[in-house]
Scaffold this active site. Structure first.
Site: not given
Length: 251
Positions: A71, A143
């Site tokens: 992320d 992610e």
């Protein structure tokens, strides 16, 4: 008194792709021009917590920590790209565009396009409740894949991957903060009291890891617009755009 688990047994405990998943993963990596030096890190990126819990694997890590790292890496890489490629864009517009690119819906669409859902190792319960197509799970896997790539190859290779696969979609309007044509179409149809909207995937072409979809939009069961895309969501957005333009011309 039970004997403690030996280090030898611990080392043997690992998440394992099925033959089909392994072949699909290799196909995906070839398509993306990506290779991993640490295959265990790659497997971890696709190991959902439900798989670890169901198999009672105390010494196998799920992908949640990699998701956390990915992320942050995505935000940095996207920010750097927008800063370099759009010198006249304001801070506010860059913030909005970055948010559109790294939001759950966008990442899930990217993961869906890459067939990541078919490669995830998950528990039977998670799979039976639709885990392989769950947007939140798909976004998390994308992610974690980025996080694993960062650890395995560094930021430069992550940026090269994004340059090949993600950033070109900016030119297609896939991440435009004003390009949610499905919402715009819904608002227009409700405002003009035109009836009920329905979407249909009419065609799928290409290999599993490189699909192209066709979508059609009907209003009150009358087909109005069509569109194509590399994911079902992209095809529906383009079909919604075509439908909106048609209806606006009529009105």
């Amino acid at each position: 008194m039970p004997k403690p688990t030996s280090s030898k047994n611990q080392s043997r405990e690992k998440a394992v792709f099925t033959t089909r998943q392994h072949e699909l993963m290799q196909s995906i990596l070839r398509e993306l021009q990506v290779s991993f030096a640490d295959e265990q890190l790659l497997r971890q990126a696709f190991t959902h917590s439900s798989y670890v819990n169901e198999h009672r694997m105390k010494h196998v890590k799920d992908n949640e920590r990699l998701e956390f790292l990915g992320d942050a890496v995505l935000e940095l890489a996207v920010s750097n790209h927008l800063f370099r490629e759009f010198p006249s864009m304001t801070e506010g517009d860059m913030t909005k565009l970055r948010a559109a690119m790294v939001c759950e819906a966008s990442l899930a669409s990217l993961a869906e396009e890459l067939q990541f859902g078919n490669v995830v190792l998950m528990g039977k319960g998670e799979e039976m409740t639709g885990g392989r197509t769950r947007p939140a799970l798909l976004a998390d896997v994308f992610e974690s894949f980025v996080g694993a790539m960062y650890l395995d190859q560094g930021l430069s290779n992550v940026e090269q991957f994004l340059e090949r696969f993600v950033f070109p979609k900016l030119d297609e309007g896939a991440f435009s903060v004003t390009a949610d044509y499905k919402s715009q179409l819904q608002e227009f149809v409700q405002k003009e009291n035109l009836g009920v909207i329905s979407y249909e995937i009419t065609d799928e072409q290409g290999p599993a890891h490189n699909r192209e979809f066709s979508s059609a939009v009907s209003v009150n069961e009358t087909r109005v617009g069509t569109g194509r895309g590399r994911s079902k969501k992209e095809a529906e957005q383009r079909a919604a755009q075509a439908t909106l333009e048609q209806l606006q011309r009529r009105e």
